[in-house]
Write a protein that holds these residues in place. Sequence first.
Motif, PDB file in Angstrom:
ATOM      1  N   ALA A   1      37.220  32.515 -31.180  1.00 11.34           N
ATOM      2  CA  ALA A   1      38.417  32.580 -31.710  1.00 11.34           C
ATOM      3  C   ALA A   1      39.524  32.716 -30.937  1.00 11.34           C
ATOM      4  O   ALA A   1      40.580  33.635 -30.932  1.00 11.34           O
ATOM      5  CB  ALA A   1      38.349  33.771 -32.892  1.00 11.34           C
ATOM      6  N   SER A   2      39.506  31.926 -29.864  1.00 11.44           N
ATOM      7  CA  SER A   2      40.791  31.975 -28.810  1.00 11.44           C
ATOM      8  C   SER A   2      42.184  32.086 -29.473  1.00 11.44           C
ATOM      9  O   SER A   2      43.093  32.559 -28.733  1.00 11.44           O
ATOM     10  CB  SER A   2      40.556  31.063 -27.685  1.00 11.44           C
ATOM     11  N   HIS A   3      42.366  31.527 -30.459  1.00 16.01           N
ATOM     12  CA  HIS A   3      43.782  31.419 -30.967  1.00 16.01           C
ATOM     13  C   HIS A   3      44.029  32.712 -31.571  1.00 16.01           C
ATOM     14  O   HIS A   3      45.190  32.778 -31.852  1.00 16.01           O
ATOM     15  CB  HIS A   3      43.636  30.266 -31.963  1.00 16.01           C
ATOM     16  N   THR A   4      43.419  33.869 -31.636  1.00 15.78           N
ATOM     17  CA  THR A   4      43.478  35.149 -32.166  1.00 15.78           C
ATOM     18  C   THR A   4      43.607  36.148 -31.106  1.00 15.78           C
ATOM     19  O   THR A   4      43.967  37.328 -30.977  1.00 15.78           O
ATOM     20  CB  THR A   4      42.464  35.631 -33.137  1.00 15.78           C
ATOM     21  N   VAL A   5      43.799  35.805 -29.972  1.00 14.86           N
ATOM     22  CA  VAL A   5      43.810  36.555 -28.601  1.00 14.86           C
ATOM     23  C   VAL A   5      45.284  37.018 -28.659  1.00 14.86           C
ATOM     24  O   VAL A   5      46.295  35.986 -28.583  1.00 14.86           O
ATOM     25  CB  VAL A   5      43.331  35.895 -27.308  1.00 14.86           C
ATOM     26  N   ASP A   6      45.485  38.179 -28.363  1.00 19.39           N
ATOM     27  CA  ASP A   6      46.786  38.721 -28.312  1.00 19.39           C
ATOM     28  C   ASP A   6      47.001  40.039 -27.290  1.00 19.39           C
ATOM     29  O   ASP A   6      45.934  39.891 -26.564  1.00 19.39           O
ATOM     30  CB  ASP A   6      47.391  39.196 -29.665  1.00 19.39           C
ATOM     31  N   ASP A   7      48.314  40.416 -27.073  1.00 20.87           N
ATOM     32  CA  ASP A   7      48.463  41.371 -26.081  1.00 20.87           C
ATOM     33  C   ASP A   7      47.477  42.762 -26.300  1.00 20.87           C
ATOM     34  O   ASP A   7      47.263  43.169 -25.213  1.00 20.87           O
ATOM     35  CB  ASP A   7      50.043  41.913 -26.446  1.00 20.87           C
ATOM     36  N   ASP A   8      47.210  43.039 -27.442  1.00 22.86           N
ATOM     37  CA  ASP A   8      46.336  44.198 -27.485  1.00 22.86           C
ATOM     38  C   ASP A   8      44.976  44.014 -26.946  1.00 22.86           C
ATOM     39  O   ASP A   8      44.307  44.820 -26.439  1.00 22.86           O
ATOM     40  CB  ASP A   8      46.005  44.422 -29.146  1.00 22.86           C
ATOM     41  N   ASP A   9      44.580  42.448 -26.957  1.00 16.93           N
ATOM     42  CA  ASP A   9      43.252  42.396 -25.975  1.00 16.93           C
ATOM     43  C   ASP A   9      43.497  42.569 -24.658  1.00 16.93           C
ATOM     44  O   ASP A   9      42.573  43.071 -24.333  1.00 16.93           O
ATOM     45  CB  ASP A   9      42.923  40.897 -26.334  1.00 16.93           C
ATOM     46  N   PHE A  10      44.625  42.038 -24.076  1.00 17.15           N
ATOM     47  CA  PHE A  10      44.940  42.486 -22.786  1.00 17.15           C
ATOM     48  C   PHE A  10      44.846  44.270 -22.422  1.00 17.15           C
ATOM     49  O   PHE A  10      44.381  44.701 -21.457  1.00 17.15           O
ATOM     50  CB  PHE A  10      46.131  41.932 -22.075  1.00 17.15           C
ATOM     51  N   LEU A  11      45.457  44.658 -23.425  1.00 17.02           N
ATOM     52  CA  LEU A  11      45.528  46.312 -23.296  1.00 17.02           C
ATOM     53  C   LEU A  11      44.309  47.041 -23.314  1.00 17.02           C
ATOM     54  O   LEU A  11      44.213  48.035 -22.680  1.00 17.02           O
ATOM     55  CB  LEU A  11      46.516  46.939 -24.368  1.00 17.02           C
ATOM     56  N   ALA A  12      43.306  46.400 -24.156  1.00 17.91           N
ATOM     57  CA  ALA A  12      42.083  46.942 -24.332  1.00 17.91           C
ATOM     58  C   ALA A  12      41.227  46.928 -22.823  1.00 17.91           C
ATOM     59  O   ALA A  12      40.615  47.806 -22.410  1.00 17.91           O
ATOM     60  CB  ALA A  12      41.142  46.279 -25.452  1.00 17.91           C
ATOM     61  N   LEU A  13      41.502  45.569 -22.300  1.00 20.34           N
ATOM     62  CA  LEU A  13      40.786  45.270 -21.034  1.00 20.34           C
ATOM     63  C   LEU A  13      41.398  46.199 -19.784  1.00 20.34           C
ATOM     64  O   LEU A  13      40.782  46.630 -18.921  1.00 20.34           O
ATOM     65  CB  LEU A  13      40.833  43.902 -20.666  1.00 20.34           C
ATOM     66  N   HIS A  14      42.657  46.228 -19.981  1.00 13.68           N
ATOM     67  CA  HIS A  14      43.708  46.992 -18.748  1.00 13.68           C
ATOM     68  C   HIS A  14      42.832  48.471 -18.878  1.00 13.68           C
ATOM     69  O   HIS A  14      42.746  48.946 -17.868  1.00 13.68           O
ATOM     70  CB  HIS A  14      45.002  47.133 -19.174  1.00 13.68           C
ATOM     71  N   ALA A  15      42.576  48.905 -20.092  1.00 14.00           N
ATOM     72  CA  ALA A  15      42.265  50.339 -20.285  1.00 14.00           C
ATOM     73  C   ALA A  15      40.838  50.548 -19.548  1.00 14.00           C
ATOM     74  O   ALA A  15      40.624  51.688 -19.100  1.00 14.00           O
ATOM     75  CB  ALA A  15      42.189  50.948 -21.643  1.00 14.00           C
ATOM     76  N   HIS A  16      40.005  49.400 -19.281  1.00  9.33           N
ATOM     77  CA  HIS A  16      38.773  49.398 -18.302  1.00  9.33           C
ATOM     78  C   HIS A  16      38.634  49.027 -17.220  1.00  9.33           C
ATOM     79  O   HIS A  16      37.791  48.903 -16.530  1.00  9.33           O
ATOM     80  CB  HIS A  16      37.580  48.690 -19.449  1.00  9.33           C
ATOM     81  N   GLY A  17      40.256  48.932 -16.667  1.00 13.87           N
ATOM     82  CA  GLY A  17      40.232  48.645 -15.020  1.00 13.87           C
ATOM     83  C   GLY A  17      40.347  47.256 -15.074  1.00 13.87           C
ATOM     84  O   GLY A  17      40.423  46.979 -13.674  1.00 13.87           O
ATOM     85  N   PHE A  18      40.504  46.259 -15.772  1.00 12.83           N
ATOM     86  CA  PHE A  18      40.381  44.873 -15.596  1.00 12.83           C
ATOM     87  C   PHE A  18      42.061  44.578 -15.518  1.00 12.83           C
ATOM     88  O   PHE A  18      42.751  45.206 -16.170  1.00 12.83           O
ATOM     89  CB  PHE A  18      39.839  43.757 -16.845  1.00 12.83           C
TER      90      PHE A  18
END
Length: 190
Positions: free
Chosen positions: A129-146
């Motif tokens: 569901a790539s069309h549903t990727v949003d800024d929250d996905d980036f924030l979640a990954l940033h929280a894990h060091g990505f």
Amino acid sequence: MRYPLPDLNTLPEDIQAKILEVQHKAGFIPNVFLTLARRPAEWRAFFAYHDALMLREGSSLTAGEREMVVTVTSAANHCLYCVVAHGAILRIYEKKPLVADQVAINYRKADIPPRQRAMLDFAMKVCQASHTVDDDDFLALHAHGFDDEDIWDIAGITAFFGLSNRVANVTGMEPNPEFYSLGRTPKAKA
């Protein structure tokens, strides 16, 4: 296989050389190399992009984590060839055969740390569901060091193997028998 494999000796020299290099290292020629070699220009483009994604320096993703993304994406796309082949590579890199098998079947129940689970959650979202990727996905990954480049890597690997999975499925590409046992038992020490 729905398409006959070309004779290695009839392929362009650069492709022959790369295939022989892989054969020397692995002890066999993975079927993907010969299957795709029937179209040399596409073979070159495919493996150039593969190497750019899978061998990129400077990323915080380990080689094992990259293979986790490939294995999970391939399982979601029902690609037997890629699950078996990349599951084997994952076993070798991670030296954890049980985890590799768990990731191939259901990464959500695998014995992996939260960072890797977040990475695979994102890969599945990109896959399905790539069309549903949003800024929250980036924030979640940033929280894990990505960082953003790591996120690009996860998305790029997922997307690239979506293409690879579809070609493997359509061509009827079969996993080489050698893949099934790779990385399951430790190598004897010399």
